[in-house]
Design a protein around this motif. Structure first.
Motif, PDB file in Angstrom:
ATOM      1  N   LYS A 102      50.835 103.814  34.861  1.00 16.49           N
ATOM      2  CA  LYS A 102      49.824 103.076  35.637  1.00 16.49           C
ATOM      3  C   LYS A 102      48.806 102.410  34.707  1.00 16.49           C
ATOM      4  CE  LYS A 102      50.013 105.379  40.095  1.00 16.49           C
ATOM      5  NZ  LYS A 102      49.298 106.183  41.105  1.00 16.49           N
ATOM      6  N   LYS A 103      48.467 103.072  33.602  1.00 13.28           N
ATOM      7  CA  LYS A 103      47.494 102.514  32.655  1.00 13.28           C
ATOM      8  C   LYS A 103      47.948 101.172  32.105  1.00 13.28           C
ATOM      9  CE  LYS A 103      45.759 106.961  31.029  1.00 13.28           C
ATOM     10  NZ  LYS A 103      45.805 107.930  29.909  1.00 13.28           N
ATOM     11  N   VAL A 104      49.266 100.977  31.983  1.00 15.37           N
ATOM     12  CA  VAL A 104      49.788  99.718  31.436  1.00 15.37           C
ATOM     13  C   VAL A 104      50.423  98.851  32.521  1.00 15.37           C
ATOM     14  CG1 VAL A 104      50.095 100.666  29.119  1.00 15.37           C
ATOM     15  CG2 VAL A 104      51.994 100.771  30.742  1.00 15.37           C
ATOM     16  N   GLY A 105      50.201  99.213  33.780  1.00 19.35           N
ATOM     17  CA  GLY A 105      50.695  98.411  34.898  1.00 19.35           C
ATOM     18  C   GLY A 105      52.202  98.443  35.081  1.00 19.35           C
ATOM     19  N   LYS A 106      52.853  99.547  34.696  1.00 16.85           N
ATOM     20  CA  LYS A 106      54.314  99.614  34.789  1.00 16.85           C
ATOM     21  C   LYS A 106      54.818 100.778  35.636  1.00 16.85           C
ATOM     22  CE  LYS A 106      55.256  96.933  30.784  1.00 16.85           C
ATOM     23  NZ  LYS A 106      56.187  96.595  29.767  1.00 16.85           N
ATOM     24  N   ALA A 107      53.956 101.341  36.452  1.00 11.80           N
ATOM     25  CA  ALA A 107      54.394 102.444  37.313  1.00 11.80           C
ATOM     26  C   ALA A 107      55.360 101.906  38.368  1.00 11.80           C
ATOM     27  CB  ALA A 107      53.195 103.097  37.988  1.00 11.80           C
TER      28      ALA A 107
END
Length: 141
Positions: free
Chosen positions: A18-23
């Protein structure tokens, strides 16, 4: 998924992604338990890694793919993880020892062992014939 071994690791993987927008999109899908095999379920992505095993391979996956963090829902990361796991399993002492039971079939036995380890980890011997053997037969076909 195993509540103490895998759930906290799973939540960490999701938080990092989620921190890198890939969840992955919610609801996040994981495998269901296979009660007959004593499995908890919770395997993630196309290669079906349980969170605790994924965590063991995440840094190596990242070093190969450049993904940071490694993403179990990414096809590239998943299949790099699979290849690393199978290589390690094939070269494990357990698979080497197993292969010595029938020296003329050593390679096949090591492959069967590695496939069974991929399916069930430390309980691989129980599934060496029921799971590992069909995998090897299909690969040979």
């Amino acid at each position: 998924m195993h509540p103490t071994r895998d759930l906290p690791v799973f939540l960490d993987i999701i938080a990092d992604l989620k921190k890198v927008g890939k969840a992955p999109p919610e609801p996040i899908k994981v495998s269901c338990p296979i009660v007959a095999d004593g499995a908890y379920g919770g395997a993630m992505g196309p290669a079906q890694f349980i969170p605790s095993t994924w965590a063991l391979y995440a840094a190596r996956i990242s070093s190969v793919t450049g993904s940071n963090p490694a993403n179990p829902w990414s096809n590239v990361d998943s299949f790099v993880a699979t290849s690393l796991y199978l290589k390690d399993a094939y070269n494990s002492q357990g698979c080497i020892d197993y292969s010595q039971q029938i020296p003329s079939e050593a390679r096949t036995l090591r492959e069967r062992c590695a496939a069974a380890k991929y399916y069930t980890g430390s309980r691989w011997y129980t599934y060496s014939c029921a799971y590992g053997e069909p995998v090897i037969k299909r690969a040979n076909q």
